[in-house]
Design a protein around this motif. Structure first.
Motif, PDB file in Angstrom:
ATOM      1  N   ALA A  83       5.038   1.501  12.169  1.00  0.00           N
ATOM      2  CA  ALA A  83       5.606   0.435  12.993  1.00  0.00           C
ATOM      3  C   ALA A  83       5.657  -0.885  12.217  1.00  0.00           C
ATOM      4  CB  ALA A  83       4.796   0.268  14.270  1.00  0.00           C
ATOM      5  N   SER A  84       4.624  -1.129  11.402  1.00  0.00           N
ATOM      6  CA  SER A  84       4.582  -2.351  10.613  1.00  0.00           C
ATOM      7  C   SER A  84       5.709  -2.377   9.580  1.00  0.00           C
ATOM      8  CB  SER A  84       3.224  -2.457   9.904  1.00  0.00           C
ATOM      9  OG  SER A  84       3.156  -3.612   9.108  1.00  0.00           O
ATOM     10  N   SER A  92      -3.985   3.361  11.745  1.00  0.00           N
ATOM     11  CA  SER A  92      -3.313   4.586  12.165  1.00  0.00           C
ATOM     12  C   SER A  92      -1.973   4.712  11.448  1.00  0.00           C
ATOM     13  CB  SER A  92      -3.097   4.595  13.679  1.00  0.00           C
ATOM     14  OG  SER A  92      -2.139   3.610  14.045  1.00  0.00           O
ATOM     15  N   GLN A  93      -1.542   5.961  11.238  1.00  0.00           N
ATOM     16  CA  GLN A  93      -0.258   6.160  10.581  1.00  0.00           C
ATOM     17  C   GLN A  93       0.889   5.616  11.424  1.00  0.00           C
ATOM     18  OE1 GLN A  93       0.249  10.031   8.879  1.00  0.00           O
ATOM     19  NE2 GLN A  93       2.457   9.796   8.599  1.00  0.00           N
ATOM     20  N   ALA A 146       0.829  -1.207   0.000  1.00  0.00           N
ATOM     21  CA  ALA A 146       0.000   0.000   0.000  1.00  0.00           C
ATOM     22  C   ALA A 146       0.864   1.258   0.000  1.00  0.00           C
ATOM     23  CB  ALA A 146      -0.938  -0.004   1.203  1.00  0.00           C
ATOM     24  N   VAL A 147       1.894   1.289   0.834  1.00  0.00           N
ATOM     25  CA  VAL A 147       2.779   2.459   0.875  1.00  0.00           C
ATOM     26  C   VAL A 147       3.526   2.601  -0.446  1.00  0.00           C
ATOM     27  CG1 VAL A 147       4.772   3.503   2.013  1.00  0.00           C
ATOM     28  CG2 VAL A 147       3.024   2.357   3.381  1.00  0.00           C
ATOM     29  N   ALA A 148       3.985   1.478  -1.005  1.00  0.00           N
ATOM     30  CA  ALA A 148       4.702   1.520  -2.276  1.00  0.00           C
ATOM     31  C   ALA A 148       3.813   2.046  -3.395  1.00  0.00           C
ATOM     32  CB  ALA A 148       5.225   0.129  -2.628  1.00  0.00           C
ATOM     33  N   GLU A 149       2.538   1.651  -3.403  1.00  0.00           N
ATOM     34  CA  GLU A 149       1.627   2.084  -4.455  1.00  0.00           C
ATOM     35  C   GLU A 149       1.234   3.551  -4.293  1.00  0.00           C
ATOM     36  OE1 GLU A 149      -0.525  -2.198  -5.472  1.00  0.00           O
ATOM     37  OE2 GLU A 149      -1.531  -0.767  -4.154  1.00  0.00           O
ATOM     38  N   ASP A 150       0.979   3.983  -3.060  1.00  0.00           N
ATOM     39  CA  ASP A 150       0.550   5.357  -2.821  1.00  0.00           C
ATOM     40  C   ASP A 150       1.715   6.333  -2.705  1.00  0.00           C
ATOM     41  OD1 ASP A 150      -2.068   4.581  -2.839  1.00  0.00           O
ATOM     42  OD2 ASP A 150      -2.284   4.484  -0.664  1.00  0.00           O
ATOM     43  N   PHE A 164       2.726   7.658   3.290  1.00  0.00           N
ATOM     44  CA  PHE A 164       2.258   6.923   4.462  1.00  0.00           C
ATOM     45  C   PHE A 164       0.836   7.318   4.856  1.00  0.00           C
ATOM     46  CE2 PHE A 164       6.563   5.518   4.927  1.00  0.00           C
ATOM     47  CZ  PHE A 164       6.489   4.364   5.697  1.00  0.00           C
ATOM     48  N   THR A 165       0.538   8.630   4.835  1.00  0.00           N
ATOM     49  CA  THR A 165      -0.787   9.079   5.271  1.00  0.00           C
ATOM     50  C   THR A 165      -1.881   8.532   4.365  1.00  0.00           C
ATOM     51  OG1 THR A 165       0.165  11.108   6.198  1.00  0.00           O
ATOM     52  CG2 THR A 165      -2.211  11.091   5.779  1.00  0.00           C
TER      53      THR A 165
END
Length: 294
Positions: free
Chosen positions: A34-35, A28-29, A11-15, A18-19
Motif C-alpha cells: 500500500a505504501s 506487513s506485506q 528497501a524493496v529496491a535493494e531486496d 516485497f516479502t
C-alpha cells in the motif's frame, strides 16, 4: 511525500522482493504494498515491474532510487548531528575501502573508533575506487578510503592522505629481475601482466601511465584480490605494476623501481560528501585518523 514511503521504496529496491523487504522493515506485506502504491500515485509513475519471483525497477524507479537514498542519508545525518550536539554519537558509520590501502590502518582505525564511540554501529565494504566514489556521492557510504579518481564535485570531496610510487613485481627467475637499477615503462613492452579489475585504483594508475607513455600492454590475468595477484606473479605467470608497499607482502618476489616514479604515483584519499553533509561519525573517524590516535 512521506519519509516512510521512501524508506519502503528503497528497501524493496535493494531486496528486489516485497516479502523480504517487509520482513526487514518489520511491517506487513500488505502495508508495504500500500505504501509503494501511494508513492506511485503521488509520482504518477510505476516504480517497479512485478513478477511472481522478484521485482525490478522501472526507469522512473531507477531515477528515484539515488535521490531517495540521498534524502534518507541526509535525514539520518540530521538525527546524528543532534545527538552529537547532545554529547553522544549514535547511529551508523558506513565505511568503504580498497584492499590494502596505503596510509590507512583501517582495522586499527575502526577499532579505535569503536572504543571511543561504542553506540555507533560500524559497517565496512570493500570495492574498487570508482564504485566507492559512487557510493559516497549517493549517500550509501559515509566516507571511503580510495585512489583519487576525480576532482571535487558538488557531491564529493577528497582529502589527501598519502602518496607513493608504483613498482614492478616479478618472479626472481624472470628476465626483468636482472635489471638491478630501475625500469622504464618501455622496458615492459610485450610483457604479460597480472593486474586488478579496471575499477581498482592501482589499475587506473597503471593504465593511465602506459597510455601516456604510448606503451601497449596486455593484462592477461585479472584479479580482485591482492594475494591472488601476488600468487600469480610468484608462479611466474606475469609481472605486475603495483603500489610500492605491496613489495613487503611477498618477500620471495623481486621488486624493481620505475624510472618514471615521480609521475607514476598512487595517491590515497578519503572520499567524503560536502562538508555540510558529512556525518558526525565520519568527522569523528577522520579526526582520529588525522590525529594519529589509531
Amino acid at each position: 511525500m512521506e519519509l516512510r514511503h521512501l524508506q519502503h521504496f528503497v528497501a524493496v529496491a535493494e531486496d528486489q522482493h516485497f516479502t523480504r523487504a517487509a520482513e526487514r522493515l518489520v511491517v506487513s506485506q500488505s502495508g508495504l504494498s500500500a505504501s509503494i502504491r501511494a508513492l506511485e500515485r503521488e509520482l504518477r509513475a510505476p516504480l517497479f515491474v512485478r513478477t511472481t519471483r522478484r521485482v525490478t525497477l522501472t526507469e522512473a524507479g531507477r531515477a528515484l532510487l539515488g535521490e531517495a537514498q540521498r534524502i534518507l542519508a541526509q535525514v539520518r545525518a540530521a538525527h546524528e548531528a543532534v545527538a552529537a550536539v547532545q554529547g553522544v554519537l549514535r547511529g551508523t558509520l558506513s565505511v568503504g575501502t580498497e584492499q590494502c590501502i596505503a596510509g590507512v590502518p583501517v582495522a586499527r582505525l575502526l577499532a579505535a573508533f569503536r572504543r571511543r564511540h561504542p553506540d555507533v554501529e560500524i559497517r565496512l565494504r570493500q570495492a574498487g575506487s570508482g564504485e566507492l566514489a559512487e557510493e559516497v556521492a549517493a549517500g550509501r557510504l559515509d566516507l571511503a578510503f580510495a585512489y583519487r579518481t576525480r576532482g571535487d564535485t558538488d557531491r564529493l570531496r577528497s582529502v589527501a592522505l598519502s602518496a607513493e610510487p608504483m613498482t614492478v613485481l616479478c618472479h626472481p627467475g624472470h628476465r626483468l629481475a636482472e635489471h638491478g637499477a630501475g625500469l622504464a615503462l618501455s622496458d615492459l613492452a610485450g610483457e604479460v601482466f597480472v593486474d586488478f579489475h579496471p575499477d581498482w585504483g592501482p589499475r587506473r594508475v597503471t593504465d593511465t601511465a602506459f597510455a601516456a607513455a604510448d606503451v601497449g600492454r596486455t593484462v592477461a590475468l585479472e584479479v580482485n584480490d591482492v594475494h591472488g595477484l601476488l600468487d600469480l606473479v610468484d608462479e611466474n605467470l606475469g609481472v605486475a605494476v603495483v603500489p610500492r608497499h605491496f613489495r613487503h607482502k611477498r618477500a620471495s618476489l623481486t621488486s624493481l623501481p620505475l624510472k618514471e616514479a615521480d609521475e607514476v604515483r598512487y595517491e590515497t584519499v578519503a572520499l567524503l560528501p560536502p562538508a555540510q553533509a558529512t556525518s558526525p561519525a565520519a568527522r569523528a573517524l577522520m579526526g582520529l585518523l588525522e590525529s594519529g590516535s589509531a
